[in-house]
Motif scaffolding. Structure first.
Motif, PDB file in Angstrom:
ATOM      1  N   ARG A  15       0.827  -1.205   0.000  1.00 57.73           N
ATOM      2  CA  ARG A  15       0.000   0.000   0.000  1.00 57.73           C
ATOM      3  C   ARG A  15       0.864   1.259   0.000  1.00 57.73           C
ATOM      4  O   ARG A  15       2.006   1.243   0.453  1.00 57.73           O
ATOM      5  CB  ARG A  15      -0.937  -0.014   1.205  1.00 57.73           C
ATOM      6  N   GLY A  16       0.281   2.329  -0.546  1.00 57.01           N
ATOM      7  CA  GLY A  16       0.999   3.589  -0.603  1.00 57.01           C
ATOM      8  C   GLY A  16       2.019   3.663  -1.717  1.00 57.01           C
ATOM      9  O   GLY A  16       2.836   4.590  -1.758  1.00 57.01           O
ATOM     10  N   LYS A  17       1.966   2.712  -2.642  1.00 59.48           N
ATOM     11  CA  LYS A  17       2.931   2.678  -3.740  1.00 59.48           C
ATOM     12  C   LYS A  17       2.270   2.846  -5.108  1.00 59.48           C
ATOM     13  O   LYS A  17       2.900   2.629  -6.140  1.00 59.48           O
ATOM     14  CB  LYS A  17       3.716   1.362  -3.692  1.00 59.48           C
ATOM     15  N   GLY A  18       0.984   3.177  -5.090  1.00 56.81           N
ATOM     16  CA  GLY A  18       0.272   3.405  -6.345  1.00 56.81           C
ATOM     17  C   GLY A  18      -0.261   2.154  -7.014  1.00 56.81           C
ATOM     18  O   GLY A  18      -0.834   2.230  -8.111  1.00 56.81           O
ATOM     19  N   ILE A  19      -0.098   0.993  -6.369  1.00 60.18           N
ATOM     20  CA  ILE A  19      -0.536  -0.263  -6.990  1.00 60.18           C
ATOM     21  C   ILE A  19      -2.058  -0.305  -7.116  1.00 60.18           C
ATOM     22  O   ILE A  19      -2.594  -0.752  -8.138  1.00 60.18           O
ATOM     23  CB  ILE A  19      -0.010  -1.469  -6.186  1.00 60.18           C
ATOM     24  N   PHE A  20      -2.752   0.161  -6.085  1.00 61.68           N
ATOM     25  CA  PHE A  20      -4.217   0.158  -6.101  1.00 61.68           C
ATOM     26  C   PHE A  20      -4.736   0.942  -7.315  1.00 61.68           C
ATOM     27  O   PHE A  20      -5.590   0.465  -8.065  1.00 61.68           O
ATOM     28  CB  PHE A  20      -4.743   0.775  -4.802  1.00 61.68           C
TER      29      PHE A  20
END
Length: 352
Positions: free
Chosen positions: A93-98
């Motif tokens: 999370r927080g890495k732009g994957i979503f």
């Protein structure tokens, strides 16, 4: 970070998907929803869902699914992807994957011929990721409740001994909401799922109701029999008749919401000219329910149309959002995002 976005392969990655599901939705660990049986019912038993994955170093770190729904509308048939089970692992999370997984998945859904996607999030923290992937918040969906008893509420604060007093007060307060009118020639019958939804009575009823609403879910017998057959779930179908003619129905089931015993109204649909009889159906459901609360999620126009306030349903601070990503632009935003055009209940999503 070399993340690969591709179609999900349940043949090789289903165990990983279930592990990720339990990590992202810990409230469902050990519940039927986390089982393989539930996955196969939801994603394979009706029309196979669209499924996508994010892979990092050969590990499943993200998953995105859409169930193929269809809506009738004044402007033609709508092919819709109802997005569900969207998740990314805690470490990712927080890495732009979503956002990237959402953009990839909806792009593929567009290529697959879908007109738009829908989602019904209640968690505010997931909204920014959807917006970054091109979604819009169409409008909010209030969470309504009718209080039948406060036994389970008082039990939580160790004041159960006071429940008879408070329940008596509630009974007095709700007298105006529980009074029925126009009972003549009206009957309420509880029926089986298959018997009702495969009947001509249901077919005629849903055809009429769909014409009365600008945008209405295609509630075919096949769809309803699948939607209401989730493993271990038990649904109650109450039909309301006037002069032996079916004029509406209520689908419900007992659930736990916020730790309380509730009867959730999964779907409620009545003919426009007989909407005054909704209250009779609701009150009968309340009498038969053993739960403390009767809960309902729907758009505000349906609450107003069926005069659910008169049946004792009050709005709560909790709200779902209808989010939409318009893929084909076949249907204009003014039409899609107009709350008054829709007839939405829990049946339109994968909850309950």
């Amino acid at each position: 970070m070399d993340v690969k976005y591709k179609n999900f392969d349940s043949g090789t990655s289903l165990k990983e998907q279930r592990r990720l599901f339990n990590e992202c939705f810990p409230e469902n660990v050990s519940s039927p929803i986390s089982s393989l049986e539930h996955y196969y019912w939801k994603h394979k038993n009706y029309h196979s869902s669209f499924e996508f994955s994010a892979i990092l170093n050969s590990e499943l770190v993200g998953y995105y699914a859409a169930l193929p729904y269809q809506y009738h509308s004044n402007e033609g048939i709508m092919k819709v992807g109802m997005v569900c089970d969207v998740m990314t692992g805690e470490k990712s999370r927080g890495k732009g994957i979503f956002t990237k997984l959402g953009s990839h998945s909806t792009s593929k859904l567009k290529e697959g011929g879908l007109d738009f996607t829908t989602g019904f999030p209640i968690r505010k923290e997931v909204i920014p990721g959807h917006l970054n992937a091109g979604w819009d918040i169409a409008f909010l969906l209030p969470f309504y409740v009718k209080i039948k008893s406060i036994k389970s509420i008082l039990k939580k604060i160790k004041l159960s001994f006071l429940s008879p007093i408070f329940d008596l007060i509630l009974k007095i307060i709700f007298i105006p909401f529980n009074i029925n009118y126009q009972k003549k020639n009206v009957s309420i019958v509880n029926v089986g799922i298959d018997n009702f939804f495969q009947s001509n009575d249901y077919k005629n009823l849903t055809n009429q109701i769909s014409k009365e609403n600008p945008i209405y879910l295609d509630k075919s017998a096949q769809f309803m029999c699948w939607r209401l057959s989730a493993p271990t779930s038990v649904y109650k179908i109450s039909i309301v008749k006037l002069n032996k003619l079916v004029i509406g129905y209520i689908v419900s089931r007992s659930i736990k919401k916020f730790g309380f015993n509730c009867t959730g109204i999964v779907d409620i649909a009545f003919l426009e000219k007989h909407k005054n009889l909704v209250k009779i159906g609701i009150n009968q459901l309340c009498k038969e329910s053993l739960d403390d609360l009767i809960v309902l999620m729907c758009n505000a126009s349906i609450h107003k149309k069926y005069n659910l306030f008169s049946a004792g349903f009050f709005v709560t601070p909790f709200k779902f959002s209808l989010i939409i990503k318009n893929l084909s632009n076949k249907f204009g935003s003014d039409f899609l995002y107009n709350e008054k055009n829709w007839h939405l209940t829990w049946i339109d999503c994968d909850d309950l």
